[in-house]
Design a protein around this motif. Structure first.
Motif, mmCIF file in Angstrom:
data_model
loop_
_atom_site.group_PDB
_atom_site.id
_atom_site.type_symbol
_atom_site.label_atom_id
_atom_site.label_comp_id
_atom_site.label_asym_id
_atom_site.label_seq_id
_atom_site.Cartn_x
_atom_site.Cartn_y
_atom_site.Cartn_z
ATOM 1 N N ASP A 6 78.493 40.059 9.173
ATOM 2 C CA ASP A 6 79.442 40.731 10.005
ATOM 3 C C ASP A 6 79.429 42.375 9.457
ATOM 4 O O ASP A 6 80.383 43.012 9.876
ATOM 5 N N ASP A 26 86.653 45.457 13.983
ATOM 6 C CA ASP A 26 86.878 44.175 14.503
ATOM 7 C C ASP A 26 85.901 43.871 15.911
ATOM 8 O O ASP A 26 85.206 43.005 16.102
ATOM 9 N N PHE A 27 85.993 45.154 16.643
ATOM 10 C CA PHE A 27 85.193 44.736 17.920
ATOM 11 C C PHE A 27 83.642 44.920 17.507
ATOM 12 O O PHE A 27 82.938 43.824 18.144
ATOM 13 N N ARG A 29 82.278 43.457 14.622
ATOM 14 C CA ARG A 29 82.115 42.134 14.128
ATOM 15 C C ARG A 29 82.019 41.016 15.428
ATOM 16 O O ARG A 29 80.931 39.931 15.233
ATOM 17 N N THR A 30 83.035 41.092 16.015
ATOM 18 C CA THR A 30 83.243 40.156 17.359
ATOM 19 C C THR A 30 81.767 40.174 18.147
ATOM 20 O O THR A 30 81.112 39.358 18.373
ATOM 21 N N SER A 31 81.294 41.676 18.312
ATOM 22 C CA SER A 31 80.069 41.784 19.358
ATOM 23 C C SER A 31 78.822 40.929 18.566
ATOM 24 O O SER A 31 78.156 40.506 19.353
ATOM 25 N N ALA A 33 78.590 38.844 16.252
ATOM 26 C CA ALA A 33 78.660 37.363 16.127
ATOM 27 C C ALA A 33 78.048 36.840 17.788
ATOM 28 O O ALA A 33 77.463 35.726 17.710
ATOM 29 N N GLU A 34 78.469 37.520 18.829
ATOM 30 C CA GLU A 34 78.312 37.029 20.032
ATOM 31 C C GLU A 34 76.877 37.277 20.348
ATOM 32 O O GLU A 34 76.153 36.604 20.837
ATOM 33 N N TYR A 204 83.152 50.631 23.884
ATOM 34 C CA TYR A 204 84.421 50.175 23.178
ATOM 35 C C TYR A 204 85.447 50.756 23.564
ATOM 36 O O TYR A 204 86.657 50.408 24.028
ATOM 37 N N ARG A 215 81.373 39.667 28.964
ATOM 38 C CA ARG A 215 80.670 38.719 27.874
ATOM 39 C C ARG A 215 79.348 39.305 27.900
ATOM 40 O O ARG A 215 78.703 39.993 28.893
#
Length: 302
Positions: A6, A26-27, A29-31, A33-34, A204, A215
């Motif tokens: 990440d 955070d955005f 890292r989340t992106s 991972a998805e 973002y 999504r």
């Protein structure tokens, strides 16, 4: 070096995301991972075009010699509107902490572009690429000037929005101009999404401002691989592919060619997960094209 999945953006211009503010980290890292669950072998844009459903406009923003627009029309079976100055990008393209591409670069008048035009059978009419039998319409000029008038003259929702204007400023302006025409189910494809201070940064900020839900759908090949595939002669196609890899280092003031020996170049290759590295090595160019689907409008549309 421990591999932290990440921490590093999977791109040639990789950067340790700890340099960004906490919310953006955070955005990202989340992106990531998805996105790691959305890898596709082919081109993100063509993958999306082949399965479009519902009515609406198809916009291709930043088309260079027009193959993304033509192939999008072929795959979707619909009319596509392509926007470009055809005279190069309108502002400097700052890629994170070093200038790489200057305003005016990527014009179709450049010698390399002229050879690409010839080798892919493209013709120009008054400085605009021809449709070559595809259902496309090219709109010449900066999207700062052309996009809003176009939307005024063409009602209805945007079904597919392809962003390849490269710079943060142009991307954010286009998103803002189109915001009231996005709907649930609109597909947004970003060709340079994993260059973090351009399209990803613009998206973002746009999402944060309007609070809509989305999504991720796909992460795959960018446009330049598609352009190279349109060169019919195999030997010339190989030459163009090799030149493109080199051009990614030489654009702008030329200094980036020496970054091959700098930690910026190796951050991804030393720090990224092995799965990302194997995936990236499957292409001559870069896998940084990403698609998203709007699933709830939030404050979009007023």
């Amino acid at each position: 070096m421990p591999r932290q999945s990440d921490r590093y953006i999977p791109n040639l211009y990789s950067r340790d995301i700890s340099v960004y503010e906490a919310d953006y980290q955070d955005f990202i890292r989340t992106s990531l991972a998805e996105l790691r669950r959305c890898k596709i072998a082919g081109h993100t844009l063509l993958w999306e075009a082949s399965q479009l459903e519902g009515d609406g406009l198809l916009l291709d923003l930043g088309v260079w010699i027009g193959w993304s627009t033509r192939l999008l029309a072929e795959k979707s079976g619909r009319r596509v509107y392509g926007f470009d100055t055809f005279e190069g990008i309108v502002e400097d393209w700052q890629i994170d902490d070093h200038k790489l591409v200057k305003a005016g670069a990527l014009s179709i008048s450049e010698p390399w572009a002229q050879r690409f035009i010839e080798d892919t059978g493209v013709t120009l009419v008054d400085g605009v690429p021809a449709a070559l039998g595809r259902d496309v319409e090219f709109i010449k000029g900066s999207t700062y000037d052309t996009l809003a008038p176009f939307l005024d003259a063409h009602p209805g929702p945007i079904r597919l929005f392809h962003m390849d204007l490269d710079t943060y400023e142009s991307c954010l302006h286009a998103l803002e101009t189109c915001k009231e025409r996005f709907s649930v189910g609109s597909i947004l494809v970003f060709d340079e999404y994993l260059v973090t201070n351009g399209e990803m940064r613009a998206f973002y900020e746009f999402q944060k401002k309007y609070g809509f839900e989305f999504r991720y759908r796909a992460w795959g090949l960018e446009i330049m691989e598609m352009n190279a595939a349109m060169v019919t002669d195999r030997a010339k196609r190989l030459i163009h592919r090799m030149e493109w890899v080199q051009a990614q280092r030489l654009l702008g003031d030329g200094s980036y060619v020496w970054k091959l020996w700098d930690k910026r170049f190796w951050r991804f290759w030393l720090g990224a997960p092995w799965g990302d590295i194997r995936f990236m090595l499957g292409a001559v160019g870069q896998r940084k094209s990403v698609s998203v689907e709007i699933t709830a409008l939030g404050r979009l549309g007023g």
